[in-house]
Design an enzyme around this catalytic site. Sequence first.
Site, PDB file in Angstrom:
ATOM      1  N   ASP A 172      -9.088  -5.528  13.894  1.00 23.23           N
ATOM      2  CA  ASP A 172      -9.128  -4.147  13.412  1.00 23.23           C
ATOM      3  C   ASP A 172      -8.639  -4.077  11.968  1.00 23.23           C
ATOM      4  O   ASP A 172      -7.698  -3.351  11.642  1.00 23.23           O
ATOM      5  CB  ASP A 172      -8.257  -3.267  14.331  1.00 23.23           C
ATOM      6  CG  ASP A 172      -8.469  -1.785  14.065  1.00 23.23           C
ATOM      7  OD1 ASP A 172      -9.477  -1.421  13.447  1.00 23.23           O
ATOM      8  OD2 ASP A 172      -7.596  -0.994  14.470  1.00 23.23           O
ATOM      9  N   GLN A 185       0.826  -1.204   0.000  1.00 26.85           N
ATOM     10  CA  GLN A 185       0.000   0.000   0.000  1.00 26.85           C
ATOM     11  C   GLN A 185       0.864   1.259   0.000  1.00 26.85           C
ATOM     12  O   GLN A 185       2.063   1.212   0.282  1.00 26.85           O
ATOM     13  CB  GLN A 185      -0.910   0.017   1.225  1.00 26.85           C
ATOM     14  CG  GLN A 185      -0.183  -0.094   2.540  1.00 26.85           C
ATOM     15  CD  GLN A 185      -1.033  -0.628   3.659  1.00 26.85           C
ATOM     16  OE1 GLN A 185      -2.248  -0.686   3.575  1.00 26.85           O
ATOM     17  NE2 GLN A 185      -0.413  -1.028   4.748  1.00 26.85           N
ATOM     18  N   ASP A 205      -0.934   0.245  13.659  1.00 25.32           N
ATOM     19  CA  ASP A 205      -0.557   1.553  14.215  1.00 25.32           C
ATOM     20  C   ASP A 205      -0.272   1.495  15.716  1.00 25.32           C
ATOM     21  O   ASP A 205       0.261   2.444  16.289  1.00 25.32           O
ATOM     22  CB  ASP A 205      -1.640   2.597  13.940  1.00 25.32           C
ATOM     23  CG  ASP A 205      -3.034   2.108  14.311  1.00 25.32           C
ATOM     24  OD1 ASP A 205      -3.170   1.386  15.315  1.00 25.32           O
ATOM     25  OD2 ASP A 205      -3.995   2.455  13.599  1.00 25.32           O
ATOM     26  N   ALA A 212      -3.181 -12.317   7.826  1.00 31.82           N
ATOM     27  CA  ALA A 212      -3.917 -12.783   9.006  1.00 31.82           C
ATOM     28  C   ALA A 212      -4.664 -14.085   8.729  1.00 31.82           C
ATOM     29  O   ALA A 212      -4.744 -14.955   9.607  1.00 31.82           O
ATOM     30  CB  ALA A 212      -4.889 -11.702   9.476  1.00 31.82           C
TER      31      ALA A 212
END
Length: 504
Positions: free
Chosen positions: A367, A241, A295, A350
Amino acid sequence: MDKKRISFELLLLFSVFVIATCGLIYELVAGALASYLLGDSVKQFSFIIGVYLFSMGVGSYLAKFIHKNLLNVFVEIEILVGLVGGISSVVLFILFNTLQHFEPVLYLFVFLTGCLVGLEIPLLMNILKDKVAFKDLVSNVFAFDYIGALLASILFPLVLIPHLGIVRTPLFFGLINISIAIFLTFYLQKELKNSTFLKIRAIFSFIVLFILFIFSDKILAFSEEKLYGENIVYANNSPYQRIVLTRNNKDFRLYLNNNLQFSSADEYRYHEALVHPAMSTAKSISNVLVLGGGDGFAVREILKYKEVKHITLVDLDGEMTNFFRDNETMKQLNHGSLSNPKLKVINKDAYIWVKENKNKYDVVIIDFPDPSNYSLGKLYSVQFYKELERITTPDTIIVVQTTSPYFAPKSFWCIDKTINQIFPFTTAYHTYVPSFGEWGFCLASFAPVDNKIVRTIPNLRYYDYNFRQMSHFDKDMKADNLEVNRLDNQVLVRYFDEEWGKVQ
């Protein structure tokens, strides 16, 4: 003479290889750029591929009307392909915020590039038809063409985007295209008509692209500052990304592929709502798993509980976790959570990691980014939650961020319904985050949670443990008659595209 003919043939066949490689790179860049700027990568890549292949067909058809000076035309097209394909990202980035109708310009670049690439191969075959047997000509041309395409498809995600980025990659391959044209103008100057003029055009085009390549970072920074309307303090391409961090006064905002991920002014509302309902009601919180959340903000909230002994964070992008671990400003925001000795960071997909993992967890905080494409949609599927079931205990509490129940109620309740296929007790809830609007979550477990508070943390900035109020939904945030999201239908991605497309 035979050696010269052989070298001439090999040179032109090598040109086919370069054409195929560069052409596919331009196509992939257009698809990535469309996904980055417009969202919905599946639709954008599908449209880009369709238009590109159609335009190649148009170019191939037009080639039959070219009868004279074939070698000259071939070199001229080589120069044009390099110019049009090379400058595509630069022009599109600059125009994105200034044009009301951006997509026609995007597809015009795709069409022109595909048309020029489509012209080249039939021209080349006509040039070589009297020098090579037909069956050898066709097999050689297409063999080089397909090998070039394979090379481009491997290099693009593994090398080019991570190291050159979305602006410099087409400029680099444009330089390669024009370098071939320059070489041809000198090597074949006796066969070319007015070769001096072609040399000047090719060299001038090379200089233009080279200057743009040198200043590409400044061009990208300028265009992104116009795009975000804020000062960019960090920008980087990871293998997965584009990561951009902006600052406006004291407010830091993170964008991934042009999508806002958080604002430092109100992220605490989101992360307290994500983490504390699950952590305050779970029977045990000794071993916690966080999926996504690179994050470190969710980890920051989890570490407020002294009972926590181990935290495992699984996030695909190592660039993200490294940045939020090492950058001083980000460390202040996440309280240095990613350097805490209780935390283990794993950079892996994941879905794959959950399938392979054998440990069990007391609390699972999920998340992930919103399900805007199929690679993300799989992480909200029945199959994924079935794999997740293996690493839970009968007392495990799971929480999933589930997009906005106000802007995307069908997406929100589809996720809730999908989770409920595996975990018999689900409780949807929501909160208001100024940067995003109304945002939703879902608690899941094998036993009723009943909002029984086991532990609390004093002095939270937002969450007051009034969970009942957060689980109330007004009429305009409800939806029914929804399908379950499965790997074989990915209906959630369709719901998400329909609903957020209206908002945008």
